[in-house]
Scaffold this active site. Sequence first.
Site, PDB file in Angstrom:
ATOM      1  N   LYS A 115       1.300  -1.329  -0.198  1.00  0.00           N
ATOM      2  CA  LYS A 115      -0.387   0.298   0.035  1.00  0.00           C
ATOM      3  C   LYS A 115       0.702   1.289  -0.316  1.00  0.00           C
ATOM      4  CE  LYS A 115      -4.476  -1.367   1.747  1.00  0.00           C
ATOM      5  NZ  LYS A 115      -4.381  -3.038   2.013  1.00  0.00           N
ATOM      6  N   GLU A 137     -10.347   7.122   3.817  1.00  0.00           N
ATOM      7  CA  GLU A 137     -10.861   6.391   5.306  1.00  0.00           C
ATOM      8  C   GLU A 137      -9.981   4.844   5.473  1.00  0.00           C
ATOM      9  OE1 GLU A 137     -12.082   6.640   2.083  1.00  0.00           O
ATOM     10  OE2 GLU A 137     -11.123   4.655   1.634  1.00  0.00           O
ATOM     11  N   SER A 404       1.656  -9.324  -1.225  1.00  0.00           N
ATOM     12  CA  SER A 404       1.218  -8.083  -0.821  1.00  0.00           C
ATOM     13  C   SER A 404       1.204  -7.838   0.394  1.00  0.00           C
ATOM     14  CB  SER A 404       0.227  -8.219  -1.181  1.00  0.00           C
ATOM     15  OG  SER A 404      -1.313  -8.777  -0.396  1.00  0.00           O
TER      16      SER A 404
END
Length: 426
Positions: A115, A137, A404
Amino acid sequence: MNPAGGTKWETHRTAFMIANQRSETLRHSPDSAGFFGSYGGVFVPPQLETAIAEVRSAYETLSRTHEFIEELRRIRKHFQGRPTPVYHAARLSRKLGKTQIYLKREDLNHTGAHKLNHCMGEGLLARYMGKKKLIAETGAGQHGVALATAAAYFGLECDIYMGEVDIAKQAPNVARMKILGARVIPATHGLKTLKEAVDAALVAYVEDPVDQIYCIGSVVGPHPFPMMVRDFQQVVGHEAREQILEMTGNLPDIVTACVGGGSNAMGIFSGFIDDPVEIHGVEPLGKGTILGEHSATMTYGREGVIHGFRCYLLQDEAGEPAPVHSIASGLDYPGVGPEHCHLKDSGRVKYVTATDADAVEAFYTLSRNEGIIPALESSHAVAHAMRLARETPDVPRTVLVNLSGRGDKDMDYMIEHHGIGDEYGI
Ligand SMILES: *Cc1c(COP(=O)(O)O)cnc(C)c1O
């Protein structure tokens, strides 16, 4: 004399050329209105249109400048620790048969997941645009932590909207965000989870789109976000392609990744989209096929609009987004990135599923056999690679998995619900 020398040089040269080019396919998508086939677009209230148009034109201009590209390169190398390695999971592979499993180690990216790749890009864009505050958010808190990290790096303020229920459940990530200097603002209406957090963040954005910029957490939302986040994640695929060519002399037979919103998957897929390589996206089937018990959007959804874009959507009979479940909180989203929907319809990418139980098995098996504790999200992709290996134990093929993220965040949950995994040992 090295008989392989010529081939090796060719391989290097190809890898170098590709790493410095944008994929032909991706260059032409989305179209100028932000559509990938019939998916994507901009479905937002008029108050947001101007703000989003500003982000789009800034991105299109700045992202092509030498300065922006060079600064992002420096950040990736010196702050994030890129390139992350590709690792041959030889012991796990041997256990399963002749398939060779390789892992792209995004778990080794700073903060422990992919991310940060797009959060640093979004933060850099915000700084170039003169914004003061990043807002977003978060559900389980992963995107919030990555964005709070980017805000601290760039010296920007950061407001993270989070459902009250999630704040209570995700104490360690809430603490991380606060230590990084972010404000965590509770969403107190409705079910008090992710959807309400999105509502609250959008209300705040409309109130001050001049000083603030909305930073989305995946390849979702209105155009330009799906394109922008994909572009920032492409580094994963470019690195992986070069690395696996160097390690094996060949392209992999299959590339696979888990799909929540779809950002880590678009990142690695984009490196191989123009190659003769099979590409598999893995959706979370949760506890089973009943609506509400899974989050396999592309397998069971139908077209709809959510959060400003058109995509496959898990919805109830009234067309409202359905409740979703996955053991991996980063995968439980009822929509999915528009580019994935298009890649499914065109047949270029195959979408399959893995259940909670499959992910649990993969979580322990990879931990015990390789010394790598994967995130539960990534465990879905590992589970699919293990299934492929077992299906054809005598066929020597290569599967590249995007790992990931790391599983530290999942350890308390796993120990409480599934124990330490003794039965998955040697
Ligand atoms: C958030 C998250 C995902 C899911 O998001 P995508 O946008 O689908 O990549 C997957 N893996 C990890 C480790 C995550 O934190």
